[in-house]
Design a protein around this motif. Sequence first.
Motif, PDB file in Angstrom:
ATOM      1  N   SER A 125       0.826  -1.221   0.000  1.00 59.72           N
ATOM      2  CA  SER A 125       0.000   0.000   0.000  1.00 59.72           C
ATOM      3  C   SER A 125       0.854   1.263   0.000  1.00 59.72           C
ATOM      4  O   SER A 125       0.314   2.360   0.092  1.00 59.72           O
ATOM      5  CB  SER A 125      -0.921   0.002   1.217  1.00 59.72           C
ATOM      6  OG  SER A 125      -0.183   0.205   2.410  1.00 59.72           O
ATOM      7  N   LEU A 126       2.195   1.092  -0.066  1.00 65.41           N
ATOM      8  CA  LEU A 126       3.190   2.169  -0.118  1.00 65.41           C
ATOM      9  C   LEU A 126       3.488   2.794   1.237  1.00 65.41           C
ATOM     10  O   LEU A 126       4.262   3.743   1.325  1.00 65.41           O
ATOM     11  CB  LEU A 126       2.796   3.267  -1.111  1.00 65.41           C
ATOM     12  CG  LEU A 126       2.590   2.818  -2.560  1.00 65.41           C
ATOM     13  CD1 LEU A 126       2.232   4.014  -3.437  1.00 65.41           C
ATOM     14  CD2 LEU A 126       3.842   2.118  -3.093  1.00 65.41           C
ATOM     15  N   LEU A 127       2.896   2.251   2.308  1.00 67.26           N
ATOM     16  CA  LEU A 127       3.249   2.730   3.634  1.00 67.26           C
ATOM     17  C   LEU A 127       4.663   2.267   3.988  1.00 67.26           C
ATOM     18  O   LEU A 127       5.050   1.130   3.705  1.00 67.26           O
ATOM     19  CB  LEU A 127       2.261   2.203   4.672  1.00 67.26           C
ATOM     20  CG  LEU A 127       0.890   2.884   4.672  1.00 67.26           C
ATOM     21  CD1 LEU A 127      -0.115   2.060   5.457  1.00 67.26           C
ATOM     22  CD2 LEU A 127       0.995   4.292   5.245  1.00 67.26           C
ATOM     23  N   GLU A 128       5.428   3.163   4.594  1.00 63.73           N
ATOM     24  CA  GLU A 128       6.784   2.846   5.045  1.00 63.73           C
ATOM     25  C   GLU A 128       7.060   3.613   6.326  1.00 63.73           C
ATOM     26  O   GLU A 128       6.237   4.389   6.796  1.00 63.73           O
ATOM     27  CB  GLU A 128       7.809   3.171   3.969  1.00 63.73           C
ATOM     28  CG  GLU A 128       7.782   4.614   3.487  1.00 63.73           C
ATOM     29  CD  GLU A 128       8.709   4.847   2.298  1.00 63.73           C
ATOM     30  OE1 GLU A 128       9.932   4.669   2.479  1.00 63.73           O
ATOM     31  OE2 GLU A 128       8.211   5.205   1.227  1.00 63.73           O
ATOM     32  N   PHE A 129       8.259   3.391   6.899  1.00 66.00           N
ATOM     33  CA  PHE A 129       8.631   4.088   8.122  1.00 66.00           C
ATOM     34  C   PHE A 129      10.130   4.354   8.100  1.00 66.00           C
ATOM     35  O   PHE A 129      10.862   3.824   7.256  1.00 66.00           O
ATOM     36  CB  PHE A 129       8.265   3.262   9.368  1.00 66.00           C
ATOM     37  CG  PHE A 129       9.026   1.978   9.497  1.00 66.00           C
ATOM     38  CD1 PHE A 129      10.240   1.919  10.156  1.00 66.00           C
ATOM     39  CD2 PHE A 129       8.522   0.803   8.940  1.00 66.00           C
ATOM     40  CE1 PHE A 129      10.950   0.733  10.266  1.00 66.00           C
ATOM     41  CE2 PHE A 129       9.221  -0.393   9.045  1.00 66.00           C
ATOM     42  CZ  PHE A 129      10.441  -0.429   9.711  1.00 66.00           C
ATOM     43  N   ALA A 130      10.598   5.182   9.044  1.00 63.84           N
ATOM     44  CA  ALA A 130      12.023   5.461   9.186  1.00 63.84           C
ATOM     45  C   ALA A 130      12.332   5.692  10.655  1.00 63.84           C
ATOM     46  O   ALA A 130      11.587   6.373  11.350  1.00 63.84           O
ATOM     47  CB  ALA A 130      12.425   6.674   8.360  1.00 63.84           C
ATOM     48  N   LYS A 131      13.438   5.098  11.122  1.00 61.70           N
ATOM     49  CA  LYS A 131      13.874   5.242  12.513  1.00 61.70           C
ATOM     50  C   LYS A 131      15.292   5.799  12.540  1.00 61.70           C
ATOM     51  O   LYS A 131      16.126   5.442  11.712  1.00 61.70           O
ATOM     52  CB  LYS A 131      13.851   3.884  13.224  1.00 61.70           C
ATOM     53  CG  LYS A 131      12.502   3.182  13.213  1.00 61.70           C
ATOM     54  CD  LYS A 131      11.487   3.841  14.121  1.00 61.70           C
ATOM     55  CE  LYS A 131      10.202   3.027  14.182  1.00 61.70           C
ATOM     56  NZ  LYS A 131       9.179   3.663  15.049  1.00 61.70           N
ATOM     57  N   PRO A 132      15.603   6.657  13.499  1.00 65.24           N
ATOM     58  CA  PRO A 132      16.917   7.317  13.514  1.00 65.24           C
ATOM     59  C   PRO A 132      18.068   6.365  13.824  1.00 65.24           C
ATOM     60  O   PRO A 132      17.893   5.339  14.484  1.00 65.24           O
ATOM     61  CB  PRO A 132      16.771   8.377  14.611  1.00 65.24           C
ATOM     62  CG  PRO A 132      15.680   7.875  15.484  1.00 65.24           C
ATOM     63  CD  PRO A 132      14.733   7.134  14.591  1.00 65.24           C
ATOM     64  N   ILE A 133      19.255   6.737  13.353  1.00 69.39           N
ATOM     65  CA  ILE A 133      20.509   6.042  13.637  1.00 69.39           C
ATOM     66  C   ILE A 133      21.424   7.011  14.360  1.00 69.39           C
ATOM     67  O   ILE A 133      21.527   8.184  13.981  1.00 69.39           O
ATOM     68  CB  ILE A 133      21.163   5.549  12.335  1.00 69.39           C
ATOM     69  CG1 ILE A 133      20.370   4.372  11.743  1.00 69.39           C
ATOM     70  CG2 ILE A 133      22.625   5.148  12.563  1.00 69.39           C
ATOM     71  CD1 ILE A 133      20.839   3.955  10.368  1.00 69.39           C
ATOM     72  N   VAL A 134      22.108   6.517  15.392  1.00 69.25           N
ATOM     73  CA  VAL A 134      23.074   7.317  16.148  1.00 69.25           C
ATOM     74  C   VAL A 134      24.393   6.558  16.205  1.00 69.25           C
ATOM     75  O   VAL A 134      24.416   5.369  16.539  1.00 69.25           O
ATOM     76  CB  VAL A 134      22.576   7.618  17.574  1.00 69.25           C
ATOM     77  CG1 VAL A 134      23.632   8.410  18.359  1.00 69.25           C
ATOM     78  CG2 VAL A 134      21.260   8.369  17.545  1.00 69.25           C
ATOM     79  N   ILE A 135      25.497   7.254  15.887  1.00 68.02           N
ATOM     80  CA  ILE A 135      26.840   6.676  15.960  1.00 68.02           C
ATOM     81  C   ILE A 135      27.665   7.545  16.904  1.00 68.02           C
ATOM     82  O   ILE A 135      27.782   8.753  16.702  1.00 68.02           O
ATOM     83  CB  ILE A 135      27.495   6.608  14.568  1.00 68.02           C
ATOM     84  CG1 ILE A 135      26.660   5.689  13.655  1.00 68.02           C
ATOM     85  CG2 ILE A 135      28.935   6.104  14.669  1.00 68.02           C
ATOM     86  CD1 ILE A 135      27.112   5.698  12.217  1.00 68.02           C
ATOM     87  N   GLY A 136      28.230   6.928  17.941  1.00 68.86           N
ATOM     88  CA  GLY A 136      28.919   7.669  18.990  1.00 68.86           C
ATOM     89  C   GLY A 136      30.303   8.152  18.599  1.00 68.86           C
ATOM     90  O   GLY A 136      30.807   7.880  17.492  1.00 68.86           O
ATOM     91  N   ASN A 137      30.943   8.849  19.515  1.00 66.10           N
ATOM     92  CA  ASN A 137      32.264   9.430  19.296  1.00 66.10           C
ATOM     93  C   ASN A 137      33.338   8.349  19.154  1.00 66.10           C
ATOM     94  O   ASN A 137      33.245   7.273  19.745  1.00 66.10           O
ATOM     95  CB  ASN A 137      32.650  10.330  20.472  1.00 66.10           C
ATOM     96  CG  ASN A 137      31.701  11.493  20.656  1.00 66.10           C
ATOM     97  OD1 ASN A 137      31.155  12.031  19.704  1.00 66.10           O
ATOM     98  ND2 ASN A 137      31.512  11.896  21.905  1.00 66.10           N
TER      99      ASN A 137
END
Length: 219
Positions: A125-137
């Motif tokens: 149905s073309l529904l999608e999602f996105a979740k954040p990515i975090v990369i540390g020091n």
Amino acid sequence: MSKDPEYDRMLAGELYITDRIQQANREWPGKRLVQRINQLPADDLAGIIALEQKLFAGTHPDLYVQPPFEVDYGKHIKIGNHFYCNANAMFLDTNWITIGDNVKIGPRVNLLTAGHPIDAATRVSLLEFAKPIVIGNNTWLGGNVTVLPGVTIGNNVVIGAGAVVTHDIPDNVVAVGNPARVLREIGEADRARWQQEAEEYWAWREDSATPATTDNPHQ
């Protein structure tokens, strides 16, 4: 909140449909800018870095991403100090990618915030999602690493080449495999070995007065 509910849903990690995002919030400006970067001569470092400064959020002078590379938006990528990324990276930033200080990324690395429903009927149905990515020091991602949506990688981490990071990785470890798992902690023996080798190198440089061979501080 913007006046574009579909775009707001995307950045909130909720289901959305890309084609319903208003034109002002679509990905085209970032993609066009990356096309310009990828078409510059390889030795035009000043030109490449100047355009990359326009592309990424939160950038600093010591930034270099080796072309060619790709982004989704570009503006959803926040980069800290002293960042180097080798060639053929894919930054799929339909949600935020936040990268700390002193991070190094190997070639052909994929940072993928985008995902699709497991259920086929919902997915088509073309529904999608996105979740954040975090990369540390102080973290290093080896070649061909893939980081999946919603993952946080800690500080002082090494991710081995070819790993697929499906879940959070704590500070001060080496992680490898598919799915990536913690192989071992990084400890005092690691620090002592590499600091000794670094001291030997700098002593050699001082003794030999070896001249610099490149204008690119990232190579």
